[in-house]
Motif scaffolding. Structure first.
Motif, mmCIF file in Angstrom:
data_model
loop_
_atom_site.group_PDB
_atom_site.id
_atom_site.type_symbol
_atom_site.label_atom_id
_atom_site.label_comp_id
_atom_site.label_asym_id
_atom_site.label_seq_id
_atom_site.Cartn_x
_atom_site.Cartn_y
_atom_site.Cartn_z
ATOM 1 N N VAL A 20 2.782 1.356 24.609
ATOM 2 C CA VAL A 20 2.942 3.086 24.990
ATOM 3 C C VAL A 20 1.809 3.607 24.457
ATOM 4 C CG1 VAL A 20 4.168 4.914 25.373
ATOM 5 C CG2 VAL A 20 5.388 2.675 25.403
ATOM 6 N N ARG A 25 1.705 2.300 30.007
ATOM 7 C CA ARG A 25 2.698 1.675 29.367
ATOM 8 C C ARG A 25 2.552 0.053 30.025
ATOM 9 N NH1 ARG A 25 7.159 4.780 28.144
ATOM 10 N NH2 ARG A 25 8.628 3.332 29.064
ATOM 11 N N TYR A 49 13.464 0.850 29.137
ATOM 12 C CA TYR A 49 12.488 1.504 29.716
ATOM 13 C C TYR A 49 12.765 1.531 31.058
ATOM 14 C CZ TYR A 49 11.258 -3.380 30.154
ATOM 15 O OH TYR A 49 11.592 -4.662 30.404
#
Length: 581
Positions: A20, A25, A49
């Motif tokens: 990240v 990401r 996530y």
């Protein structure tokens, strides 16, 4: 910049690391947890996530413990590219389709069991849910000890279940050959629930603190959607959809995979297409560049067919596997000597040689070595039955990628040899063909999946041969603790197959030199290249080495030796987030 360790942390399986930054990401690997209940249940815990926010997935190689969750993540909303070498893309397609198909089959078997045992369903589901809730609690409180894998009942409670892996574990022929798998009497003794398609609340009754009243916690639990905990994690159709997002890349080609993140794939020497991924990160425009190396699974120098692991000398951070921490493989020459001797003994006894072997990587190497032994005249030409449809398909993929081969294998090809094909090889793709092997004239050899006798066609052959003193069972890979393979390797005289005790009369031999994983000294040699000619603090000298993909005992064994090389080390726990400066 952070790395979230979402798998492969104090475990060998479930490889998944989330990088990240302020601008991106990226996931490196997206693997399934496999093996014991406290690992397999983690596949069903809600993702850490939102998949729709992930820019890309970078895949090191095609073993299920590195790629097996991809269809689940795609189905949950990931729409970016899945980047891997051409060989990995093709092998992963094979593995994921097989995984989805198996999960559907296992779910049907579970449903049949429930129809036959309606009086046991409620207790069975409650125990499943308790394991799931405990795993969710562990994901939210990683440093809190929680006992997992105790949800299933006694042997009496599970009596009559089919002897198959569960849909969460998937003992596919394509799983990593070093993965430990639990020896269990049923398909569902370690089954874990499908991740919910809607948000659900962890059950406080299962996740309560030690001094908390679980009854009070249960009464305070908010309403939630009732989950069907026996569904497949994903289906074959969902696997097909995920494959459409694969994007092949060549070795040693740099690609910007997300804003400020460039990746280069380098040969890891583990299986065909396997890669070390070197990631260069610029956190913000005009900022410094940081380099992170993800080893994936490292192969062994000098092994046949594919090239040796790439030597790297510069990084700011290194994530390195530690599967064989504290252990050394026997020399290759000794492994080949044992293989040749075993074939000769089987021929003299007019017996059968049974070799349990995983379909991708190990099977191709065993066939390669047998072919070399025939060429050198060291073994007689016995018929070889390659009894694994996945292995046959994987070998076809190997043949299509000769540009990945090492110089020795490439030279054999130039000279007109076929090093991936044994001269008297019979591929049995259909089940009746597999069953007919038992009536073939002896002596002969069988290489069949899977490698730890936890499922697959090899179990049928073992059933036929377990009481035959003229048969030999040859292990060519790691046998996970608790598996049938481990019990036999340890000298068990009686084992249970199909619910019946069977006396072990066949001969048992083992070879450790065919492992596709670097052992401890080879791991340390690879890491030492990052320090050679440099002092701590110098450019390219790793600031920290993270030990991943290893059981705790292996990591404890190797960590002081990595420190002795001059590196700061860290052993991350599951779902730990680490800030990188």
């Amino acid at each position: 910049m952070e790395i979230h360790f979402l798998g492969g942390a104090t475990t060998v399986t479930g490889s998944q690391f989330l990088l990240v930054t302020e601008r991106a990401r990226v996931l490196i690997d997206c693997g399934m947890f496999q093996g014991s209940p406290n690992e397999a249940v983690r596949n069903r815990v809600p993702l850490a996530y939102d998949p729709s926010t992930i820019d890309a997935i970078l895949l090191t190689h095609a073993h299920l413990d590195h790629c097996g969750l991809i269809p689940h993540v795609v189905d949950a909303g990931f729409r970016g590219p899945i980047i891997a070498t051409r060989g990995t893309c093709e092998l992963a397609e094979l593995v994921l389709l097989d995984s989805g198909r198996l999960q559907q089959e296992f779910a049907k078997r579970e449903a049949r069991w429930e129809r036959k045992h309606p009086d046991k369903v409620a207790a069975d589901d409650a125990k499943e849910r308790a394991d799931y809730d405990a795993a969710v609690h562990l994901s939210e409180h990683p440093e809190t000890p929680v006992q997992l894998g105790t949800g299933r009942g006694s042997a009496e409670e599970t009596e009559g279940r089919p002897v198959t892996p569960d849909a969460a574990t998937i003992a596919s022929a394509g799983v990593s050959e070093e993965v430990a798998a639990e020896d269990r009497p049923s398909s569902t003794e370690t089954s874990a629930p499908r991740s919910p398609s809607v948000a659900s609340t962890t059950s406080p009754a299962a996740a309560a603190a030690p001094n908390e009243n679980p009854e009070e916690a249960l009464r305070s639990q908010p309403a939630e959607v009732q989950l069907d905990l026996d569904e497949p994690l994903y289906t074959e159709r969902e696997a097909k959809a995920a494959i459409l997002q694969f994007r092949p890349i060549e070795y040693d080609t740099e690609l910007e995979v997300a804003p400020g993140i460039h990746a280069r794939f380098l040969d890891a020497g583990h299986i065909l297409g396997s890669a070390i991924i070197r990631v260069s990160v610029v956190e913000r425009e005009g900022g410094p560049e940081r380099t992170i190396v993800f080893s994936g699974d490292l192969g062994r120098p000098g092994t046949p067919i594919i090239r040796d692991p790439t030597v790297l000398t510069d990084a700011d951070y290194v994530l390195v596997e530690s599967t064989y921490g504290g252990r050394e493989h026997e020399p290759e020459d000794e492994a080949i000597r044992i293989l040749a001797e075993t074939v000769r003994l089987v021929a003299q006894a007019k017996g059968v040689l049974l070799v349990p072997s995983f379909a991708i990587g190990r099977t191709q190497e065993v066939v390669w070595q047998l072919d070399r032994l025939i060429d050198s005249g060291e073994i007689p030409l016995l018929p070889l039955y390659l009894d694994s449809p996945m292995a046959s398909k994987a070998s076809d993929i190997y043949r299509r990628h000769a540009d990945y081969f090492d110089e020795q294998t490439a030279k054999l090809l130039r000279e007109g040899d076929a090093p991936l094909d044994y001269p008297d090889q019979h591929e049995t793709r259909l089940l009746p063909e597999s069953q007919a092997i038992a009536t073939a004239p002896r002596p002969y050899m069988i290489v069949a999946s899977n490698g730890m006798l936890t499922g697959g066609r090899v179990v049928g052959h073992l059933r036929n041969l377990i009481g035959d003193p003229d048969a030999t069972l040859l292990f060519v890979g790691y046998q996970g603790e608790g598996t049938l393979g481990a019990h036999l390797q340890a000298g068990a005289k009686v084992v249970r197959i199909d619910g019946q005790d069977r006396e072990v009369r066949l001969k048992i031999r083992s070879i450790s030199g065919f492992s596709a994983h670097a052992d401890e000294s080879e791991l340390l040699d690879w890491l030492a290249n990052f320090a050679r000619g440099k002092q701590p603090g110098a450019a390219g000298y790793p600031r920290r080495v993270f030990l991943v993909h290893g059981d705790p005992e292996a990591q404890i064994a190797i960590e002081p030796k990595v420190r002795a090389l001059g590196f700061e080390t860290h052993i991350p726990h599951w779902r730990e987030a680490v800030t990188l400066d």
